[in-house]
Write a protein that holds these residues in place. Structure first.
Motif: not given
Length: 164
Positions: A27, A46, A48, A50, A58, A61, A106, A108, A131, A138, A141
């Motif tokens: 993250i 990947h 994420w 935030v 979120l 990503y 993304p 979710t 996510a 978030l 995952e």
């Protein structure tokens, strides 16, 4: 426990029971320097993005494959009518922060969803990672790798054997 019973139990598991904690996930905050994001992507698929660590809202990503657009020269993004939006995601196009290159859409899923819900969503959207959110926060995952690990763990714990 046979494989069928293990699968049934597996499908009914809540994601909240098997997802990793946010402090163990890749993250970054929206204002993170793009070079730091690239360092993280050297070892993962990947990252994420935030808004900030307090809200964990979120933003999006960045996938490992997105690095191609980040590193390509501007000419590679051009087409006959002008410059594509991907050029803005290039270092040479002015991208400097994580939010500049993050995919803002993304996939979710809610944390009270089941493994079966996650698998169906992954298949429908041809994605290997989701996510896990609570509202716009978030909280975890879910990836195909996590699901495979959990299924194999269930087989070992339950003593299930493949039938030929």
């Amino acid at each position: 426990m046979d494989v069928e019973a293990a699968l049934e139990k597996f499908h009914s598991l809540k994601l909240s029971k098997i997802m990793p904690r946010p402090d163990t996930m890749p993250i970054v905050t929206a204002d993170s320097d793009l070079l730091n994001v690239l360092k993280l992507l050297r070892t993962g698929h990947h990252v994420w993005v935030v808004k900030d660590r307090e809200s964990m809202e979120l933003v999006g990503y960045i996938r490992y494959m997105d690095v191609i657009d980040i590193l390509l020269p501007l000419e590679s993004h051009r087409f006959k009518l002008g410059i594509t939006s991907r050029s803005m995601r290039s270092l040479l196009g002015g991208a400097a922060k994580a939010e500049d290159v993050a995919d803002r859409h993304p996939l979710t899923i809610e944390e009270d969803a089941t493994v079966l819900d996650a698998l169906n969503k992954m298949r429908h959207y041809k994605s290997q990672v989701l996510a896990v959110v609570e509202g716009d926060r978030l909280v975890g995952e879910m990836s195909l790798r996590i699901l495979i690990d959990e299924f194999l763990r269930l087989l070992r714990v339950g003593g299930a054997r493949w039938k030929e």
